[in-house]
Enzyme design. Structure first.
Site, PDB file in Angstrom:
ATOM      1  N   GLY A   1       0.823  -1.191   0.000  1.00 64.14           N
ATOM      2  CA  GLY A   1       0.000   0.000   0.000  1.00 64.14           C
ATOM      3  C   GLY A   1       0.863   1.248   0.000  1.00 64.14           C
ATOM      4  N   GLY A   2       0.209   2.403  -0.035  1.00 58.51           N
ATOM      5  CA  GLY A   2       0.922   3.665   0.028  1.00 58.51           C
ATOM      6  C   GLY A   2       1.425   4.125  -1.324  1.00 58.51           C
TER       7      GLY A   2
ATOM      8  CD1 TRP B   1      16.118   6.909  -2.029  1.00 54.69           C
ATOM      9  CD2 TRP B   1      16.345   7.132   0.177  1.00 54.69           C
ATOM     10  NE1 TRP B   1      17.463   6.743  -1.730  1.00 54.69           N
ATOM     11  CE2 TRP B   1      17.622   6.881  -0.370  1.00 54.69           C
ATOM     12  CE3 TRP B   1      16.243   7.309   1.560  1.00 54.69           C
ATOM     13  CZ2 TRP B   1      18.779   6.804   0.407  1.00 54.69           C
ATOM     14  CZ3 TRP B   1      17.387   7.231   2.337  1.00 54.69           C
ATOM     15  CH2 TRP B   1      18.646   6.984   1.753  1.00 54.69           C
ATOM     16  CG  HIS B   2      13.444   1.678   1.180  1.00 57.49           C
ATOM     17  ND1 HIS B   2      12.902   1.988   2.408  1.00 57.49           N
ATOM     18  CD2 HIS B   2      12.449   1.091   0.467  1.00 57.49           C
ATOM     19  CE1 HIS B   2      11.638   1.610   2.439  1.00 57.49           C
ATOM     20  NE2 HIS B   2      11.338   1.071   1.265  1.00 57.49           N
TER      21      HIS B   2
ATOM     22  N   GLY C   1       6.748  -3.195   5.244  1.00 58.06           N
ATOM     23  CA  GLY C   1       6.827  -2.819   6.652  1.00 58.06           C
ATOM     24  C   GLY C   1       7.141  -1.361   6.897  1.00 58.06           C
ATOM     25  CG  PHE C   2       9.278  -0.559  10.310  1.00 51.51           C
ATOM     26  CD1 PHE C   2      10.567  -0.188  10.679  1.00 51.51           C
ATOM     27  CD2 PHE C   2       8.816  -1.819  10.706  1.00 51.51           C
ATOM     28  CE1 PHE C   2      11.383  -1.044  11.410  1.00 51.51           C
ATOM     29  CE2 PHE C   2       9.622  -2.673  11.444  1.00 51.51           C
ATOM     30  CZ  PHE C   2      10.914  -2.290  11.796  1.00 51.51           C
TER      31      PHE C   2
ATOM     32  CB  CYS D   1       4.266   9.223   1.790  1.00 50.31           C
ATOM     33  SG  CYS D   1       5.547   8.208   2.548  1.00 50.31           S
TER      34      CYS D   1
END
Length: 245
Positions: A74-75, A79-80, A155-156, A173
């Site tokens: 979702g969402g 960036w990671h 996840g987060f 986001c």
């Protein structure tokens, strides 16, 4: 057997490319859904990457044409990268715990981690993640999940000492009236992934109701680590009440 397992994932000791980590998530998701492994949380840092959830709009994407990985969470876009602790819980949701309840538990764990560090973070109404309310609100942790067959994935992501300039290429986001921050920026000192990780162990185990957990390393560059074996000799089994050093 402990209630929860944390796998510290690296790629030959460094950040993990996104695609192999996503493949690992899907493997573990299937194994958890089939009852072959216990609840497991992957903790890692990624190589720099933009990922776009199902609700990402064209105007949210990188203005400079940087490639984006399309994912099934979702969402919207995020960036990671290095300096950001990314967590992928692969959990079987208990009866009566719904997606929104689970997201709130993740938020509660990260808010508690921030409090452990001396930072008063909170929720912002109508927005997922963990925030420093203000003008503008500042997000220090993003959450985006998927649930299939009653098991979570994705996840987060907690910004510890990440290079926040990456977020300037996108609308993080999909939110235009807020900004992105990091624990280091907010606390005025370096806050590393290594400092935050044991706090996440303890606080996540608490909100998930795990009495014990273990911690084990995984090198995703080695094919031998793709099979999830019982806790290795260097894993640690910890009672939540006794801390998670």
């Amino acid at each position: 057997m402990p209630d929860l397992r944390f796998l510290h994932v690296t790629f030959d000791g460094g950040p993990v490319p996104y695609t192999p980590a996503w493949d690992l998530q899907r493997q573990l998701h299937a194994e958890r859904a089939d009852g072959h492994i216990e609840d497991t949380v992957l903790l890692l840092e990624h190589d720099p990457v933009f990922t776009a959830g199902k609700r990402t709009q064209p105007e949210d994407r990188p203005w400079d044409g940087t490639p984006v990985v399309e994912v099934d969470r979702g969402g919207k876009i995020t960036w990671h990268g290095p300096g950001q602790l990314t967590g992928y819980p692969i959990l079987a949701l208990p009866d009566g715990i719904y997606v929104v309840d689970y997201v709130r538990r993740l938020e509660a764990a990260i808010i508690a981690v921030c409090a452990d560090l001396g930072l008063a973070a909170d929720r912002v109404a109508g927005r997922s993640g963990v925030w420093l309310p203000g003008t503008p609100d500042r997000k220090v942790a993003a959450i985006g999940i998927r649930v299939a067959r009653g098991v979570t994935m994705h996840g987060f992501a907690i910004n510890c000492d990440a290079d926040l300039s990456w977020f300037s290429r996108i609308v993080p986001c999909g939110i235009t009236d807020a900004s992105v921050s990091s624990l280091s920026l907010e606390l005025g000192r370096p806050v590393t992934v290594a400092e935050v990780t044991p706090l996440v162990h303890r606080r996540l185990a608490e909100v998930l109701g795990a009495d014990t957990f273990d911690v084990a390393p995984m090198n995703l560059a080695s094919d031998e680590t793709r099979a999830i074996a019982p806790a290795s000799s260097d894993a640690r089994v910890v009672g939540v009440g006794g801390g998670a050093a």
